[in-house]
Enzyme design. Structure first.
Site, PDB file in Angstrom:
ATOM      1  N   LEU A 190       0.858  -1.183   0.000  1.00 30.76           N
ATOM      2  CA  LEU A 190       0.000   0.000   0.000  1.00 30.76           C
ATOM      3  C   LEU A 190       0.889   1.225   0.000  1.00 30.76           C
ATOM      4  O   LEU A 190       1.966   1.223   0.595  1.00 30.76           O
ATOM      5  CB  LEU A 190      -0.897   0.029   1.242  1.00 30.76           C
ATOM      6  CG  LEU A 190      -2.073  -0.946   1.290  1.00 30.76           C
ATOM      7  CD1 LEU A 190      -2.670  -0.964   2.701  1.00 30.76           C
ATOM      8  CD2 LEU A 190      -3.138  -0.582   0.268  1.00 30.76           C
ATOM      9  N   ASP A 191       0.427   2.290  -0.659  1.00 32.87           N
ATOM     10  CA  ASP A 191       1.169   3.546  -0.638  1.00 32.87           C
ATOM     11  C   ASP A 191       1.192   4.119   0.775  1.00 32.87           C
ATOM     12  O   ASP A 191       0.304   3.820   1.585  1.00 32.87           O
ATOM     13  CB  ASP A 191       0.523   4.560  -1.585  1.00 32.87           C
ATOM     14  CG  ASP A 191       0.592   4.113  -3.029  1.00 32.87           C
ATOM     15  OD1 ASP A 191       1.642   3.575  -3.429  1.00 32.87           O
ATOM     16  OD2 ASP A 191      -0.399   4.307  -3.755  1.00 32.87           O
ATOM     17  N   PRO A 192       2.180   4.966   1.088  1.00 32.04           N
ATOM     18  CA  PRO A 192       2.246   5.534   2.443  1.00 32.04           C
ATOM     19  C   PRO A 192       0.961   6.226   2.895  1.00 32.04           C
ATOM     20  O   PRO A 192       0.577   6.108   4.062  1.00 32.04           O
ATOM     21  CB  PRO A 192       3.420   6.515   2.345  1.00 32.04           C
ATOM     22  CG  PRO A 192       4.322   5.894   1.326  1.00 32.04           C
ATOM     23  CD  PRO A 192       3.380   5.300   0.297  1.00 32.04           C
TER      24      PRO A 192
END
Length: 222
Positions: free
Chosen positions: A44-46
């Site tokens: 997942l992206d930050p």
């Protein structure tokens, strides 16, 4: 023969990732605690939150099987502006009026099923042998390739103040940010709630689900 520590404990770890840290930081944290080889079944992206399925020990050898699972997301999309990344961390590309409810429903109809969409500029896809997100960080502009993506379910939960709240069930390799961009907007929030038969409500970073139990759930899933 004793099993090397790097391959033990073996199993699956379900983590509810908060906004901020990278998925790889979460992987490193679990690896540090268990001492075992640790991988993931999709990052997942930050800025995103929600379910990470981590693979510990010998389970890392089954990464492909877990990576191919469908995923469910909840997202809020600001339909007034597109960004370079399809999320709040990118630079604004354009600003425009949000669509009417009728126009939005029509656009959503065109995104159900198999669609061909550009891959986000901050993805891990390699462009000329280098990760796209690294090129983006250096300010290198590239034309991103398209990819067939599968949207099994796409429901509009709410549409208020030009922000659409969507519930999506998508196939492996589908980017919700690409869907947001196709709608003329960008993701404001993104939360993954399911990966295959695993749900974020089950997340417990301190617990390792035995591999045989996880595989049994995969076999029982529709």
């Amino acid at each position: 023969m004793a099993i090397p520590r790097a391959l033990d404990p073996t199993g699956v770890v379900l983590v509810d990732k908060p906004a901020g840290p990278s998925s790889f930081r979460i992987v490193a944290r679990v690896r540090s605690r268990t001492g075992a080889r640790t991988g993931h079944a999709g990052t997942l992206d930050p800025f995103a939150t929600g379910l990470l399925v981590l693979l510990s020990g010998r389970a890392t050898g089954m990464q492909d099987r877990f990576m191919k699972l469908d995923k469910r997301y909840l997202t809020e999309i600001d339909l007034r502006a597109r960004t370079t990344t399809g999320d709040p961390e990118g630079d604004q590309l354009e600003e425009h009026e949000a669509p009417s409810p009728g126009a939005l429903e029509e656009a959503l109809d065109g995104l159900r099923g198999e669609v061909e969409l550009p891959i986000p500029a901050v993805s891990a896809v390699k462009i000329g042998g280098e990760r796209a997100y690294r090129l983006h960080r250096r300010g290198v502009a590239v034309e991103m390739p398209t990819r067939p993506m599968r949207v099994h379910e796409l429901r509009l939960l709410a549409y208020e103040d030009d922000v659409a709240r969507l519930d999506l069930l998508v196939g492996s390799g589908t980017y919700v940010r690409s869907i947001a961009d196709a709608l003329g907007g960008h993701c404001v929030t993104l939360r993954r709630t399911e990966i295959g038969p695993f749900h974020v409500d089950e997340a417990d970073e301190a617990r390792i689900v035995p591999l045989e139990h996880a595989l049994a759930r995969l076999a029982e899933a529709p």
